[in-house]
Design an enzyme around this catalytic site. Sequence first.
Site, PDB file in Angstrom:
ATOM      1  N   SER A 164       0.710  -0.987  -0.038  1.00  0.00           N
ATOM      2  CA  SER A 164      -0.319   0.258   0.534  1.00  0.00           C
ATOM      3  C   SER A 164       0.807   1.875  -0.026  1.00  0.00           C
ATOM      4  O   SER A 164       1.104   2.620   1.051  1.00  0.00           O
ATOM      5  CB  SER A 164      -0.973  -0.260   0.709  1.00  0.00           C
ATOM      6  N   GLY A 166       1.283   3.566  -1.786  1.00  0.00           N
ATOM      7  CA  GLY A 166       0.181   5.519  -1.820  1.00  0.00           C
ATOM      8  C   GLY A 166       0.530   5.618   0.230  1.00  0.00           C
ATOM      9  O   GLY A 166       0.447   6.730   0.478  1.00  0.00           O
ATOM     10  N   ASP A 167      -0.482   5.061   0.779  1.00  0.00           N
ATOM     11  CA  ASP A 167      -1.022   5.060   2.191  1.00  0.00           C
ATOM     12  C   ASP A 167       0.765   5.760   3.087  1.00  0.00           C
ATOM     13  O   ASP A 167       0.476   6.870   3.888  1.00  0.00           O
ATOM     14  CB  ASP A 167      -1.689   4.149   2.537  1.00  0.00           C
ATOM     15  N   SER A 168       1.866   4.018   2.469  1.00  0.00           N
ATOM     16  CA  SER A 168       2.755   4.732   3.250  1.00  0.00           C
ATOM     17  C   SER A 168       3.680   6.139   2.723  1.00  0.00           C
ATOM     18  O   SER A 168       3.947   6.701   3.963  1.00  0.00           O
ATOM     19  CB  SER A 168       3.331   3.716   3.488  1.00  0.00           C
ATOM     20  N   GLY A 171       1.126   8.948   5.020  1.00  0.00           N
ATOM     21  CA  GLY A 171       1.558   8.512   6.216  1.00  0.00           C
ATOM     22  C   GLY A 171       2.976   9.593   6.408  1.00  0.00           C
ATOM     23  O   GLY A 171       3.039  10.068   7.009  1.00  0.00           O
TER      24      GLY A 171
END
Length: 394
Positions: A164, A166-168, A171
């Site tokens: 994932s 894009g999420d990391s 963040g």
Amino acid sequence: MAAPLEGIRVLEVGQLLAGPFAGCLLGYFGAEIIKIEPPTGDPLRNWRILRDGTSLWWHSLGRNKKSVTIDLQKERGRELVKQLAGQCDVLIENFKPGTMEKWGLGPDDLKPLRPDLIYARISGYGQTGPYASKPGFASVCEAIGGLRYVNGFEDRPPVRPNLSLGDSLAGLHAVIGILLALLAKRGSTQGQTVDVAIYESVFNLLEGVVPEYDGSGVVRGPSGSTLTGIVPSNTYLCADDKHVVIGANGDSLFQRLMRTLGRPDLADDPRLANNAGRVSHQQEIDDVIAAWTRANDSAVILRILDDISVPGGPIYSVADMAADPHFNARGLFEQVDVDGAPLKIPAILPRLSQTPGATHWPGPKLGEHTDAVLQQLLQLTAEQRTALREEKVI
């Protein structure tokens, strides 16, 4: 010496990946992280590989956090979160834009209660603009943000890493924004909003793609295992059916490699004296290197590259990393105890010499800290907490 973020209290209202990853990073370096979960728990607790009914992933992403269960669908639950926000330095949320405002928990709602609150918001497309209200998971945001377009091979559909990403990335950008906002707040009583979009976090990695397009009309596309405009930098198959990555894209590196391969003619070829010339003859160069690697095992290739100081390396799986002496010598794995069973989780970087981060406990049980937090920060009595449980608020 105190941890760098000791004394900073963070209210994490997000779930799944982007917001919780930001909270995880801050908590690793000393911030107190109060994670608000619905009574059913963060969905990540049930994702992917489970052990004893709980995701193994959760024990990494939930580390160092205090789990507090509050039902945000209930007015009393939202009031509790509002009160908790007034006791915190930072709030992190990653709901669809408008959700927190609908609950009366937006930045303007909390500012009278805590003027210096840093309010970090992570969403697919940001808080403003024509796409703001669109749902945005990492998968689609990686696509519109430009990452998928340059990933893969020209004759095949675009691919994604099995992560994932894009999420990391979002963040990480949230953490950068929070730290900058904390620095800006020194000596001030004013907080600010940190607006992080997943697609923009991906867009931020596009290097020279934008100026190349604007200045020359070139649209960078997928290039398989190579890097457009840099030669040689590729992945090569060896005799033992393993792949190695070789980056000999400096002038002297290229010359050393060619001489080692028995091709001094290419090392001294004026056509290949610089990167621009090598780009024009990429296939010829790659064919020479590929013939050499196909004739030798990967261990032999890597040993020779080390001997001549040309960058090269294997392509590792997590099993390879866990067995590698360098990964272990650098302390990239931490062992925690989960209900009496050991579990390795990754250390979090960067590495600080005087104030390193640490995992003090793995992801907690659902609601493990509800009573302690509500008693300590909101002075709720045992009777009041019992009443909230009976009303299914906590």
